[in-house]
Design a protein around this motif. Structure first.
Motif, PDB file in Angstrom:
ATOM      1  N   ILE A   1     -87.818  45.696  55.820  1.00 29.84           N
ATOM      2  CA  ILE A   1     -89.241  45.387  55.611  1.00 29.84           C
ATOM      3  C   ILE A   1     -89.481  43.885  55.766  1.00 29.84           C
ATOM      4  N   LEU A   2     -88.609  43.074  55.157  1.00 29.20           N
ATOM      5  CA  LEU A   2     -88.756  41.622  55.250  1.00 29.20           C
ATOM      6  C   LEU A   2     -88.620  41.130  56.693  1.00 29.20           C
TER       7      LEU A   2
ATOM      8  N   ALA B   1     -89.276  42.792  59.404  1.00 36.14           N
ATOM      9  CA  ALA B   1     -90.473  43.183  60.152  1.00 36.14           C
ATOM     10  C   ALA B   1     -91.641  42.246  59.847  1.00 36.14           C
ATOM     11  N   GLU B   2     -91.705  41.779  58.603  1.00 39.08           N
ATOM     12  CA  GLU B   2     -92.796  40.892  58.192  1.00 39.08           C
ATOM     13  C   GLU B   2     -92.568  39.469  58.695  1.00 39.08           C
ATOM     14  N   TYR B   3     -91.292  39.049  58.727  1.00 42.02           N
ATOM     15  CA  TYR B   3     -90.947  37.683  59.152  1.00 42.02           C
ATOM     16  C   TYR B   3     -89.891  37.748  60.260  1.00 42.02           C
TER      17      TYR B   3
END
Length: 395
Positions: A127-128, A130-132
């Motif tokens: 998730i991290l 994909a976000e950054y």
């Protein structure tokens, strides 16, 4: 597991002398790899353990005759494995020679020390990333934090408050940064997304694995025997224990930290799971019970004590001369009905019908004195939600 025999000599063990004359030894020494699992521990006589030092059992004892058995110590180990007393991992440790490790064994040892296998950590990392997408995300095993806590006497208590989560985050940052700087060639093992590229290049992978002969990466940097300063090959100071100790002590002395919790609703058991007997057999004669199943009278079969709450609601109870705000539990048994009502757009209307009996009427079905009506102020308040009333906060 050892059939009553010393793991390195085969001599029978006197069970009455275990605590006095025997040690639990690490098969592969901690200078080689940090592994405190049962797969890396055996029971041996104290003099044998003291003489083993940082050697490995295969070289020191493997070809010796096992006392009274007429076979070698290696054959004794294999007998344990054949009988199912030790598993394949423990057998492999007993037969391991650090000078002749193949790339698969080396990769396994490195992964054990540096690769986090928890599925929830992998999910959070995905998730991290994909976000950054441009950020390098370092995954740190909890055992690395454990070294720092032991070294600096940083105590952890889950009962006092939730501040230990913040300290763990701080420790993880310190450990992750140190590993990243100290082991640039091993980054594919703990930097998210790099291992696939690394393993797809056999030449590069083999070069690194062949040169790696010691797998106790974390203790070497953070353990009690680690030097005060850790420097890079270029001489740059990567880690200074005394400086980090001061920073951590400062953090430990913070009196207040902001703590965030995930708000949640419940969707599991509908009742308290304890089934109580009927009143004549129950010590608490006044306990109000709910049927275990429709048609099973509580006077005969007993029952549950009450419904579990899915979440809360805040209501204003209007009385003859005043009003009162109250937090009311929304029963789990009505959750499906309320979910349907929410989709149809008449949630508060149905909720009011569900809550009316408990707010307007007493246990005997009579209208409560002085209560005129009530209004829904907040129809759904999840668990861990902070509610502020004047200068007071509740959750």
């Amino acid at each position: 597991m050892q059939l009553g025999r010393d793991a390195y000599t085969g001599k029978p063990i006197n069970i009455d002398e275990v605590s006095q004359y025997y040690d639990i030894d690490h098969i592969l020494p901690q200078s080689f790899i940090k592994d405190d699992s049962l797969n890396n521990r055996v029971l041996v006589a104290k003099p044998i353990n003291n003489g083993k030092s940082d050697g490995v059992p295969l070289k020191l004892f493997g070809d010796n005759l096992a006392t009274g058995l007429g076979i070698t110590v290696k054959q004794m180990w294999n007998n344990w494995a054949d009988k199912g007393l030790i598993n394949k991992a423990k057998q492999n440790n007993l037969f391991l020679d650090p000078e002749n490790i193949n790339k698969h064994q080396a990769s396994g040892f490195i992964r054990k020390q540096l690769v986090e296998t928890s599925q929830i950590i992998k999910l959070a990392t995905t998730i991290l990333q994909a976000e950054y997408p441009k950020t390098k995300i370092i995954v740190v095993k909890a055992s690395s934090n454990h070294y720092l806590r032991n070294e600096f006497d940083l105590y952890k208590s889950r009962e006092v408050n939730d501040y230990h989560h913040a300290i763990d985050a701080y420790l993880t940052t310190i450990c992750g940064n140190l590993l990243y700087q100290a082991y640039p060639k091993l980054r594919p093992f703990f930097v998210y997304g790099q291992f696939k590229k690394f393993s797809s290049d056999p030449k590069k992978e083999n070069e690194i694995l062949k040169k790696t002969k010691n797998f106790d990466f974390v203790a070497k940097l953070l353990g009690s025997k680690a030097p005060n300063e850790i420097r890079s090959q270029q001489g740059k100071v990567l880690f200074e224990k005394n400086k980090i100790r001061l920073q951590l002590n400062k953090a430990y002395n913070y009196k207040y930290m902001l703590v965030s919790r995930d708000t949640t609703t419940k969707n599991q058991e509908m009742f308290g799971m304890t089934i109580y007997p009927r009143a004549e057999r129950d010590i608490a004669k006044s306990r109000k019970l709910i049927e275990k199943r429709k048609g099973f009278s509580t006077d005969i079969y007993g029952g549950y004590t009450g419904t579990a709450a899915a979440y809360m609601a805040i209501v204003r109870i209007n009385k003859t001369k005043s009003s009162q705000y109250k937090v009311i539990a929304v029963p789990m048994t009505k959750r499906a009905i309320l979910n349907k009502a929410e989709k149809e757009g008449n949630y508060e209307k149905i909720l009011k019908q569900i809550l009316s009996p408990s707010i307007l009427y007493n246990d005997k079905g009579k209208r409560k004195a002085g209560v005129i009506s009530f209004d829904i102020i907040k129809g759904k308040v999840p668990y861990n939600q902070v509610v502020q009333d004047g200068n007071k906060k509740f959750s």
